[in-house]
Scaffold this active site. Structure first.
Site, PDB file in Angstrom:
ATOM      1  N   ARG A   1      29.409  40.251  48.692  1.00 57.50           N
ATOM      2  CA  ARG A   1      30.219  39.597  47.705  1.00 57.50           C
ATOM      3  C   ARG A   1      29.502  38.548  46.756  1.00 57.50           C
ATOM      4  O   ARG A   1      30.356  38.286  45.915  1.00 57.50           O
ATOM      5  CB  ARG A   1      31.250  38.999  48.577  1.00 57.50           C
ATOM      6  CG  ARG A   1      32.001  40.117  49.467  1.00 57.50           C
ATOM      7  CD  ARG A   1      33.195  39.360  50.415  1.00 57.50           C
ATOM      8  NE  ARG A   1      34.148  38.703  49.949  1.00 57.50           N
ATOM      9  CZ  ARG A   1      35.363  39.234  49.132  1.00 57.50           C
ATOM     10  NH1 ARG A   1      35.411  40.545  49.297  1.00 57.50           N
ATOM     11  NH2 ARG A   1      35.983  38.488  48.582  1.00 57.50           N
TER      12      ARG A   1
ATOM     13  N   HIS B   1      31.749  42.771  43.746  1.00 58.56           N
ATOM     14  CA  HIS B   1      31.504  42.970  45.236  1.00 58.56           C
ATOM     15  C   HIS B   1      30.686  44.439  45.294  1.00 58.56           C
ATOM     16  O   HIS B   1      30.940  45.333  44.693  1.00 58.56           O
ATOM     17  CB  HIS B   1      32.585  43.077  46.079  1.00 58.56           C
ATOM     18  CG  HIS B   1      33.442  41.722  46.000  1.00 58.56           C
ATOM     19  ND1 HIS B   1      34.613  41.679  46.230  1.00 58.56           N
ATOM     20  CD2 HIS B   1      33.105  40.554  45.450  1.00 58.56           C
ATOM     21  CE1 HIS B   1      35.243  40.418  46.072  1.00 58.56           C
ATOM     22  NE2 HIS B   1      34.107  39.713  45.788  1.00 58.56           N
TER      23      HIS B   1
ATOM     24  N   ASP C   1      10.115  52.392  19.439  1.00 59.59           N
ATOM     25  CA  ASP C   1       9.516  51.050  19.389  1.00 59.59           C
ATOM     26  C   ASP C   1       9.823  50.122  20.692  1.00 59.59           C
ATOM     27  O   ASP C   1      10.935  49.403  20.612  1.00 59.59           O
ATOM     28  CB  ASP C   1       9.704  50.166  18.240  1.00 59.59           C
ATOM     29  CG  ASP C   1       8.846  49.158  18.225  1.00 59.59           C
ATOM     30  OD1 ASP C   1       8.190  48.730  19.130  1.00 59.59           O
ATOM     31  OD2 ASP C   1       8.848  48.279  17.335  1.00 59.59           O
TER      32      ASP C   1
ATOM     33  N   GLU D   1      29.969  45.238  52.447  1.00 61.72           N
ATOM     34  CA  GLU D   1      30.131  44.571  51.165  1.00 61.72           C
ATOM     35  C   GLU D   1      29.475  43.476  50.745  1.00 61.72           C
ATOM     36  O   GLU D   1      29.917  42.407  51.651  1.00 61.72           O
ATOM     37  CB  GLU D   1      31.689  44.486  51.046  1.00 61.72           C
ATOM     38  CG  GLU D   1      32.464  43.831  49.755  1.00 61.72           C
ATOM     39  CD  GLU D   1      33.662  43.774  49.790  1.00 61.72           C
ATOM     40  OE1 GLU D   1      34.174  43.317  48.789  1.00 61.72           O
ATOM     41  OE2 GLU D   1      34.331  43.691  51.022  1.00 61.72           O
TER      42      GLU D   1
ATOM     43  N   GLU E   1      40.588  44.343  37.222  1.00 58.91           N
ATOM     44  CA  GLU E   1      39.637  45.148  37.957  1.00 58.91           C
ATOM     45  C   GLU E   1      39.810  46.681  37.817  1.00 58.91           C
ATOM     46  O   GLU E   1      41.296  47.151  38.019  1.00 58.91           O
ATOM     47  CB  GLU E   1      39.335  44.930  39.481  1.00 58.91           C
ATOM     48  CG  GLU E   1      38.404  45.511  40.137  1.00 58.91           C
ATOM     49  CD  GLU E   1      38.253  45.109  41.564  1.00 58.91           C
ATOM     50  OE1 GLU E   1      38.228  46.041  42.525  1.00 58.91           O
ATOM     51  OE2 GLU E   1      38.324  43.836  41.827  1.00 58.91           O
TER      52      GLU E   1
ATOM     53  N   GLU F   1      32.327  46.704  42.365  1.00 56.02           N
ATOM     54  CA  GLU F   1      33.566  46.210  41.889  1.00 56.02           C
ATOM     55  C   GLU F   1      33.469  45.220  40.905  1.00 56.02           C
ATOM     56  O   GLU F   1      33.890  44.031  41.152  1.00 56.02           O
ATOM     57  CB  GLU F   1      34.641  45.833  43.125  1.00 56.02           C
ATOM     58  CG  GLU F   1      34.696  46.900  44.309  1.00 56.02           C
ATOM     59  CD  GLU F   1      35.514  46.350  45.402  1.00 56.02           C
ATOM     60  OE1 GLU F   1      36.116  47.121  46.222  1.00 56.02           O
ATOM     61  OE2 GLU F   1      35.306  45.093  45.727  1.00 56.02           O
TER      62      GLU F   1
ATOM     63  N   GLU G   1      43.934  41.038  38.480  1.00 54.28           N
ATOM     64  CA  GLU G   1      43.160  40.362  39.613  1.00 54.28           C
ATOM     65  C   GLU G   1      43.817  38.924  39.650  1.00 54.28           C
ATOM     66  O   GLU G   1      44.808  38.575  38.980  1.00 54.28           O
ATOM     67  CB  GLU G   1      41.409  40.331  39.335  1.00 54.28           C
ATOM     68  CG  GLU G   1      40.966  41.214  39.996  1.00 54.28           C
ATOM     69  CD  GLU G   1      40.794  40.727  41.709  1.00 54.28           C
ATOM     70  OE1 GLU G   1      41.130  39.762  41.943  1.00 54.28           O
ATOM     71  OE2 GLU G   1      40.339  41.740  42.110  1.00 54.28           O
TER      72      GLU G   1
ATOM     73  N   ARG H   1      36.798  37.294  54.157  1.00 51.88           N
ATOM     74  CA  ARG H   1      36.603  37.481  52.784  1.00 51.88           C
ATOM     75  C   ARG H   1      35.681  35.984  52.506  1.00 51.88           C
ATOM     76  O   ARG H   1      35.364  35.909  51.223  1.00 51.88           O
ATOM     77  CB  ARG H   1      37.826  37.603  51.821  1.00 51.88           C
ATOM     78  CG  ARG H   1      38.080  38.682  52.221  1.00 51.88           C
ATOM     79  CD  ARG H   1      39.655  39.248  51.256  1.00 51.88           C
ATOM     80  NE  ARG H   1      40.156  40.647  51.446  1.00 51.88           N
ATOM     81  CZ  ARG H   1      39.801  41.567  50.877  1.00 51.88           C
ATOM     82  NH1 ARG H   1      38.977  41.702  49.853  1.00 51.88           N
ATOM     83  NH2 ARG H   1      40.399  42.845  51.239  1.00 51.88           N
TER      84      ARG H   1
ATOM     85  N   GLU I   1      34.927  42.798  38.198  1.00 49.07           N
ATOM     86  CA  GLU I   1      35.905  42.150  37.535  1.00 49.07           C
ATOM     87  C   GLU I   1      35.652  41.979  36.181  1.00 49.07           C
ATOM     88  O   GLU I   1      34.370  41.759  35.745  1.00 49.07           O
ATOM     89  CB  GLU I   1      36.220  41.218  38.336  1.00 49.07           C
ATOM     90  CG  GLU I   1      36.833  41.632  40.093  1.00 49.07           C
ATOM     91  CD  GLU I   1      36.960  40.391  40.890  1.00 49.07           C
ATOM     92  OE1 GLU I   1      37.470  40.606  41.880  1.00 49.07           O
ATOM     93  OE2 GLU I   1      36.435  39.031  40.546  1.00 49.07           O
TER      94      GLU I   1
END
Length: 469
Positions: A360, A270, A51, A358, A221, A130, A213, A340, A132
């Site tokens: 982020r 990320h 359903d 990447e 992680e 990735e 982390e 970063r 976390e």
């Protein structure tokens, strides 16, 4: 794995039940089990009826019949059920035409892969998320007319240093922003993560790394291998399932909520990406940080559509507790190698095969099927329209002069704002019928229910700020 391989697996393992699983719009796996007496090879062609009107954001009661169509290649033996149970991830199919339901996240992801091939731009999209997460001892909350509260209990938390604990307070725990990544006993979750890694590898998901982390109170992680778009989304769902259930077995509780703790790092996801064609990585070239022009245009597309993407990659009201300017959050829509602080990073690699970007700003609250598909569609729009991202940002974006800071665009500051951007900037998602306008409308309506509930609920911090006004 073929349907015949699955039948063989059932016999070899004396399987008692088959669990059909699919993912709803919000990104939560759903399941229905059938005894092995009701399972045979016909399920792979005829599907299993259910359903669809009972799934939030899906069909109305007047058109509720749907089919779960299992994918044989996703089969694994569940590591948690008492009775031997085979898990099969399913597409949700319209029985009237046999096509993937336009609001089924996995079907959307499959249409995105098909669109990539039909566009001629590439034939394979690789993703490496990735996610976390936190592992707490327990958590309590209450929300009703009399008031509200939430409370996290974690023996590993920095705030527990002065508390009396049965058996004694050892004092070994990560400080605020001090979790990356001392050895035990400061890191108290090594054995739990190891159990999670073994469970992941047991269901066929290769693990590359696991660690504590940055945040106190149990932020962790587990890094797993990249894969193609749909397979990697399947693996992400299995990873969440395994993390939740291994923590549960240990008498703990795990959460992928982006910002459960005030005053320490939130949990991001990320997302590493690259596009390939005929066995060649199209992101490798002679440009900035070894990138090709194709890759730079792909970055340009993500930056252009980032605020619309936020509604999908950061789909919770809580997501925006993490994305706050002035703190170490990837809010600046810029790209950089190894920096970063930029929302798009170019990891340092030695091989052209590993060349990738990447993104982020996404977080693990995202539905991986929708998030990966949307990111790729934005990137491909950048390639198709040659949207150059401009110069890279090699300065620390957290510490810019005000006049420079004002020139760099940012992600959205709330889910409501992100949904508004998605409503206005959606054409790139609907190309090739990947996302339908009806699906996007239903998604916005579903998410606005969360915005409205959040908007109407008095928060404890408002008592702190305003009670004596």
């Amino acid at each position: 794995m073929t349907p015949q391989d699955v039948i063989k697996l059932v016999k070899e393992n004396d399987v008692k039940f088959v669990d059909f699983r699919f993912t709803d719009t919000r990104g939560k796996e759903q399941h229905v089990g059938v005894p092995i007496s009701a399972f045979d090879g016909d399920k792979f062609t005829e599907g299993h009826a259910f359903d669809g009107s009972s799934i939030a954001g899906w069909k109305g009661i007047q058109a509720s019949d749907m089919l779960l169509m299992p994918d044989a290649d996703t089969a694994y033996i569940d590591p948690f059920f008492d009775e031997t149970t085979l898990v099969l991830t399913c597409d949700v199919v319209e029985p009237s035409d046999g096509k993937g339901y336009d609001r089924d996240p996995r079907s959307i992801a499959k249409r995105a892969e098909a669109y990539l091939k039909s566009s001629g731009l590439g034939d394979t999209a690789y993703f490496g998320p990735e996610p976390e997460f936190f592992i707490f001892d327990s958590v309590e909350w209450k929300v009703d007319m009399s008031g509200s509260f939430c409370k996290i209990f974690a023996e590993e938390a920095a705030w527990v240093s002065g508390e009396k604990i049965e058996g004694g307070n050892t004092g070994h725990r990560p400080t605020v922003k001090g979790g990356y990544f001392p050895v035990p006993p400061v890191d108290s979750a090594n054995d739990i993560r190891a159990a999670m890694c073994l469970a992941l590898e047991g269901v066929g998901i290769p693990v590359e790394v696991h660690h504590h982390e940055v945040a106190t109170a149990g932020q962790n992680e587990i890094g797993t291998k990249f894969a193609t778009l749909v397979k990697r989304a399947d693996w992400t769902q299995a990873l969440k399932y395994i993390v939740h259930n291994v923590a549960h077995q240990y008498g703990k509780t795990a959460t992928f909520m982006p910002k459960p703790i005030v005053g320490d790092n939130g949990s991001g996801m990320h997302v590493h990406q690259s596009i390939w064609k005929d066995g060649k990585n199209l992101f490798a070239g002679n440009g900035y940080a070894g990138l090709s022009e194709f890759a730079l245009y792909y970055i340009g597309g993500i930056i252009k559509h980032a605020r619309a993407l936020n509604a999908i990659t950061n789909p919770l009201t809580n997501s925006y507790k993490r994305l706050v300017p002035g703190f170490e959050a990837p809010v600046k829509l810029a790209y950089s190698a190894r920096n970063r602080s930029a929302s798009i990073r170019v990891p340092y690699v030695q091989s052209d095969k590993a060349r990738r970007i990447e993104t982020r700003f996404p977080d693990p609250g995202a539905n991986p099927y929708l998030a990966f598909a949307a990111l790729m569609m934005a990137g491909l729009d950048g390639v198709q329209n040659k949207i150059h991202p401009g110069d890279p940002a090699d300065k620390n974006l957290y510490d810019l002069p005000p006049e420079e800071d004002a020139k760099i665009p940012t992600v959205c500051s709330s889910l409501e704002q992100a949904l508004d951007y998605l409503d206005k900037d959606r054409e790139f998602l609907t190309r090739g019928g990947v996302f339908s306008n009806e699906m996007i409308d239903a998604y916005i309506a579903l998410k606005m229910e969360e915005v409205q509930r959040f908007r109407m609920t008095t928060h404890p911090i408002e008592f702190d700020m305003y009670y004596s006004i």
